[in-house]
Write a protein that holds these residues in place. Structure first.
Motif, short mmCIF file in Angstrom:
data_model
loop_
_atom_site.label_atom_id
_atom_site.label_comp_id
_atom_site.label_asym_id
_atom_site.label_seq_id
_atom_site.Cartn_x
_atom_site.Cartn_y
_atom_site.Cartn_z
N UNK A 639 0.85 -1.19 0.00
CA UNK A 639 0.00 0.00 0.00
C UNK A 639 0.89 1.25 0.00
N UNK A 640 0.81 1.97 -1.07
CA UNK A 640 1.66 3.16 -1.23
C UNK A 640 0.80 4.41 -1.05
N UNK A 641 1.42 5.45 -0.55
CA UNK A 641 0.72 6.73 -0.49
C UNK A 641 0.42 7.16 -1.93
N UNK A 642 -0.79 7.60 -2.18
CA UNK A 642 -1.14 8.00 -3.54
C UNK A 642 -0.68 9.42 -3.86
N UNK A 682 -1.59 -1.15 -4.30
CA UNK A 682 -2.70 -0.19 -4.32
C UNK A 682 -2.24 1.11 -3.64
N UNK A 683 -3.02 2.14 -3.85
CA UNK A 683 -2.63 3.47 -3.35
C UNK A 683 -3.63 3.98 -2.32
N UNK A 684 -3.10 4.50 -1.26
CA UNK A 684 -3.95 4.94 -0.15
C UNK A 684 -3.90 6.45 0.04
N UNK A 685 -4.67 6.90 1.01
CA UNK A 685 -4.63 8.28 1.52
C UNK A 685 -5.04 9.35 0.53
N UNK A 692 -6.96 10.04 -8.05
CA UNK A 692 -5.64 9.70 -7.53
C UNK A 692 -5.20 8.40 -8.20
N UNK A 693 -3.96 8.07 -7.98
CA UNK A 693 -3.45 6.84 -8.57
C UNK A 693 -4.32 5.67 -8.13
N UNK A 694 -4.59 4.81 -9.07
CA UNK A 694 -5.41 3.64 -8.80
C UNK A 694 -4.57 2.38 -8.92
N UNK A 695 -5.00 1.29 -8.41
CA UNK A 695 -6.25 1.12 -7.68
C UNK A 695 -6.16 1.66 -6.26
N UNK A 696 -7.31 2.01 -5.73
CA UNK A 696 -7.36 2.55 -4.39
C UNK A 696 -7.34 1.41 -3.37
N UNK A 697 -6.57 1.63 -2.34
CA UNK A 697 -6.41 0.58 -1.32
C UNK A 697 -7.75 0.09 -0.79
N UNK A 698 -8.63 1.00 -0.43
CA UNK A 698 -9.89 0.55 0.19
C UNK A 698 -10.70 -0.30 -0.79
N UNK A 733 -8.16 1.75 10.11
CA UNK A 733 -9.23 1.82 9.09
C UNK A 733 -9.21 0.64 8.13
N UNK A 734 -8.05 0.41 7.52
CA UNK A 734 -8.00 -0.64 6.49
C UNK A 734 -8.12 -2.04 7.09
N UNK A 735 -7.60 -2.19 8.27
CA UNK A 735 -7.72 -3.50 8.91
C UNK A 735 -9.21 -3.83 9.13
N UNK A 736 -9.90 -2.83 9.64
CA UNK A 736 -11.34 -3.01 9.88
C UNK A 736 -12.06 -3.36 8.58
N UNK A 737 -11.76 -2.60 7.57
CA UNK A 737 -12.41 -2.79 6.26
C UNK A 737 -12.11 -4.19 5.71
N UNK A 738 -10.86 -4.59 5.85
CA UNK A 738 -10.46 -5.91 5.33
C UNK A 738 -11.22 -7.02 6.05
N UNK A 739 -11.29 -6.91 7.35
CA UNK A 739 -11.97 -7.95 8.12
C UNK A 739 -13.46 -7.99 7.77
#
Ligand SMILES: C=CC1=C(C)c2cc3[nH]c(cc4nc(cc5[nH]c(cc1n2)c(C)c5CCC(=O)O)C(CCC(=O)O)=C4C)c(C)c3C=C
Ligand code: FE2
Length: 823
Positions: A639-642, A682-685, A692-698, A733-739
């Motif tokens: 996961x890279x900063x976008x 994927x790109x976050x934040x 922003x750069x895709x794909x988005x992490x979420x 945030x992402x951990x919650x979303x992933x679960x």
């Protein structure tokens, strides 16, 4: 975040590109040829023909000044000096500047490669295709072998003489252009080694084109409004891999190492459809000076096989003849910089300071004094790494891929400019790697006092610092990129956005302890680096300069007698928004200071390709994988900063390319350790409504969950310290979303922080960069006139900007629309 106010993008709108589903070859008509274009050079038996719109993008070159001259001559030998059109060869630039653009793109990948390297080809297809939004195909050529012979032979045969092989039957045949055939006499009679040529059929090319058109299509869908595109799964799926898997199309790509007839030698150029304009994108990868001969051969033969116009990139050193577009671009950058002011709010009631900014219009010429021997020495001393990664890193001749991109003095945005063209890792001025011994003799002189300046972003120490920190961030013209006409809005806008965003940011910082850990970690890294340098018998003072918070860049350089400085941004990959911004500010400071402008400085522009960094990342991943019960089933999720897409697409930010290359290298390293897990990038934040750069992490997390991925290891990859986006965004945030999305086993690789192998590698990077340090020009001083003008301009901007902000605040409707779209 360009925040809804990327006016430039909004008003221009993004392009929508057609997919070329079918290609029909035709024989070029005489009227395709420019007048006189088919005449031969005196003394050169080869006919020279040009076809409008057919362009060779000559890429990946990073010669040092001596070699630059050599390569230039090679190219000039290929095309007529009078005919060739040296220009800034970015397809999108061409489009922007109203020039006709190529409809198809052929990538001739002339890197050294091995048969197993298909995924790199796929990876490049993705990158280049996405970069240009064009249907394309990749033709891989191995310059190690004798291209010239094969190419000449093919050129002579030119698709006629039963060399099509099995695959050749389906491929449309481009008949030879009149007069191009008869260069047999010229053919090289040297040995005939095998050549790997990767020619693909049209359908396949069209498929790739479709996949790669995502950026363009999407941009078109969004149109001027710039609303974020959250469309369907197909797109996320298409992107989720980030890098194309080896299996995908690998077989069809059929890297033909055996050199079957019909593929060998003709570069697949028969497949090129001349109906449409064709851009030829040549990638090169040169390890040794001799390889330029291969390049020469390849270029030469390509030029023979296809009549073409060469757009060569020499956007470094004293401009040897950039065309209009290039000049425009350089100037644009320079003008921007002329105007920019570095103004900080210090969070303690301080007034913004103003620094007149002056930027060189001509990029500084860097001379590398060292010869290539030392580099070769270095390469040899690291054989394992060179072997495992030599295929994927673009480097200067006489350099090893273990090193960073270094420039002597300040070479502002150089990587950006080259990146537009090259679309891959670049050496901004030539990279030099020197054996430690070479430097030691230099450093041991009594008068030498070495400084290392670590550049970082900075973060609020307390919750009270959050809003002023955000102001500094949004006031940076490299973060909110407004067209010149709207620059006067920069500060009022920064004020507005920072006030509106502060509550959300504060929540984030509150959840990680009430402030950013960045200063503490960066200080620790500085101390560790000093110790590591000492262990290597290099005595240096290490300073920390933050871009948006204390200690500010402006405060960081102490006058304590430093005689040589290495600037090391703590961002492995270069982005306009990070390294670019910090280096710009630094350059302004140095230019305006009589003492500093004479100080020899080397700037390490990016270092994601360094052996020590890659290995350290792989170590962390390997270690973390052991925490899963079935490590081999874990999806490695980078996961890279976008950054906003427009940075990459329009401004030439090399960030995405470097990121992808970086992931590739890490995966190669893991593979060499027997770890062959699936991976995703994927790109976050992202912030604000622009793309922003895709794909988005979420989105990818949700998608992976849907696709049945059960175990996932998140790897933050754009930053080397823990910070709010690892500790809050990923861990919470992402951990919650992933679960929630069905992923059961979650892990996260820690940031490198002070990992010893990493710090040791940074020390090596510093030592390697030291000899290339050179002084910035001492010619620029700020006159009182300028200062006065600066003040008046600043006051006018503030007044107009404040009126705008005031009107906005008065209108609740406008305000809520603004808030919902911007934040
Ligand atoms: C390589 C790393 C980074 C890139 C590229 C980058 C681009 C970028 N960032 C913003 C907006 C914000 N960034 C914020 C914090 C922040 N950004 C990075 C790194 C990169 N940014 C770091 C390490 C941090 C955290 C610092 C810390 O305090 O720990 C913030 C503030 C936090 C928040 O409110 O989310 C913003 C805003 C943009 C717009 C941008 C590219 C244009
Ligand atoms: Fe950021």
């Amino acid at each position: 975040m360009e925040v809804a106010l990327d006016v430039e993008q909004q008003t221009r709108g993004d392009r929508v590109l057609p997919v070329q589903a079918e290609h029909h070859a035709r024989q070029p008509r005489p009227d395709d040829l420019p007048e006189g274009g088919d005449q031969e050079d005196e003394g050169d038996p080869r006919p020279r023909v040009q076809l409008p719109g057919l362009e060779l993008f000559e890429l990946g070159l990073c010669p040092n000044p001596e070699e630059e001259e050599w390569v230039k001559n090679c190219i000039e030998e290929i095309v007529h000096l009078n005919d060739h059109h040296l220009s800034y060869p970015s397809i999108s630039r061409h489009e922007n500047s109203g020039q006709k653009r190529a409809q198809n793109l052929v990538v001739i990948d002339a890197q050294r490669r091995e048969a197993a390297d298909h995924d790199h080809i796929g990876h490049r297809e993705n990158q280049v295709g996405a970069l240009h939004g064009l249907p394309l195909r990749v033709l891989a050529v191995d310059p190690v072998h004798d291209q010239r012979r094969h190419l000449r032979r093919h050129h002579h045969l030119h698709g006629h003489e039963g060399h099509h092989g099995d695959d050749g039957a389906d491929a449309p045949v481009v008949e030879p252009v009149e007069g191009v055939e008869d260069d047999e006499a010229d053919a090289d009679e040297e040995g005939c080694d095998e050549v790997g040529v990767d020619a693909r059929g049209d359908d396949e090319a069209a498929d790739v084109g479709l996949a790669d058109l995502e950026v363009g299509d999407e941009a078109g869908e969004e149109g001027a409004g710039g609303a974020r595109d959250d469309d369907g799964e197909a797109e996320v799926e298409g992107d989720a891999g980030g890098l194309r898997d080896v299996e995908e199309g690998g077989e069809e790509r059929g890297h033909d190492e055996g050199g079957q007839d019909g593929r060998v030698g003709h570069l697949g150029l028969r497949e090129v459809d001349l109906e449409e304009d064709v851009g030829v994108y040549l990638e090169t990868h040169h390890e040794h000076v001799e390889d330029h001969c291969d390049l020469h051969n390849v270029l030469d033969c390509v030029a023979d096989a296809l009549p073409l116009r060469v757009l060569a990139d020499y956007a470094f050193g004293e401009d040897p003849g950039l065309g209009e577009a290039a000049e425009e671009d350089v100037e644009e950058v320079a003008e921007e910089d002329d105007e920019e002011e570095s103004e900080h709010v210090d969070g303690h009631g301080g007034e913004p300071e103003s620094h007149a900014a002056v930027c060189s219009r001509i990029l500084p010429q860097i001379s590398l004094n060292q010869n290539s021997e030392s580099s070769h020495h270095h390469v040899k001393s690291n054989p394992s790494f060179v072997n495992t990664t030599k295929l994927s890193v673009d480097r200067c001749s006489s350099s090893s891929n273990t090193k960073n991109s270094v420039s002597g003095g300040f070479s502002l945005r150089l990587p950006v400019q080259r990146k537009i063209i090259v679309g891959r890792t670049l050496c901004s001025t030539g990279v030099c790697t020197y054996p430690v011994g070479a430097f030691e003799s230099h450093s041991n002189t009594d008068e030498e006092k070495i400084g290392v300046l670590l550049l970082n972003l900075g973060g609020p120490d307390t919750l009270n610092d959050v809003q002023p920190f955000l102001f500094n961030l949004f006031a940076d013209p490299d973060i909110i990129r407004l067209p010149r006409l709207f620059r006067f809005l920069q500060h009022p806008l920064a004020q507005l956005i920072s006030v509106l965003r502060a509550p959300k940011s504060k929540e984030g910082y509150a959840s990680i302890g009430g402030g950013s850990p960045l200063r503490k970690i960066t200080d620790e890294q500085a101390n560790a680096l000093k110790t590591a340098l000492e262990a290597k018998e290099v005595s240096a003072d290490v300073y920390v300069a933050m871009r948006y918070w204390h200690p500010f860049t402006e405060d960081a350089i102490k006058r304590d007698g430093i005689t040589r400085l290495v600037v090391l941004p703590l961002y492995p990959q270069y982005s306009i928004s990070t390294t670019g911004s910090s280096v710009r500010v630094l350059q302004e400071m140095f230019r305006n200071d009589a003492h500093l402008s004479r100080l020899p400085v080397a700037v390490i522009q990016s270092w994601y390709q360094r052996q020590g960094y890659i290995r350290s990342m792989a170590d962390l991943i390997e270690e973390e994988l052991q925490n899963f019960s079935n490590p081999e089933e874990v999806m490695i999720f980078f996961s890279a900063h976008g950054v906003p897409v427009s940075y990459v697409e329009n401004a030439g930010d090399p960030y995405r390319d470097q990121m992808e290359e970086c992931i590739f290298l890490i995966m190669q390293e893991l593979k060499s350790r027997g770890i062959g897990n699936d991976r995703t990038l994927a790109y976050q934040s992202r912030v604000g409504p622009v793309q922003w750069l895709k794909p988005y992490t979420d989105e990818v997390l949700v998608d992976l969950g849907k696709r049945g991925v059960k175990s996932l290891l998140a790897v933050p990859v754009s930053f080397v310290s823990e910070h709010i986006e690892t500790l809050e965004e990923i861990d919470i945030e992402y951990r919650e979303l992933a679960l929630e999305s069905g992923i059961v086993n979650w892990g996260r690789v820690p940031a490198l922080n002070c990992t010893p192998s990493f710090i040791t590698d940074l020390a090596d990077a510093v030592i390697e960069a030291l000899p290339s340090a050179m002084a910035i020009s001492n010619s620029t001083t700020t006159t009182s006139d300028n200062a006065e003008k600066g003040f008046v301009a600043y006051a006018v901007k503030m007044i107009f900007g404040s009126i705008f902000a005031f009107l906005l605040l008065l209108s609740p409707k406008l305000m809520s629309a603004f808030k919902s779209r911007v934040l």
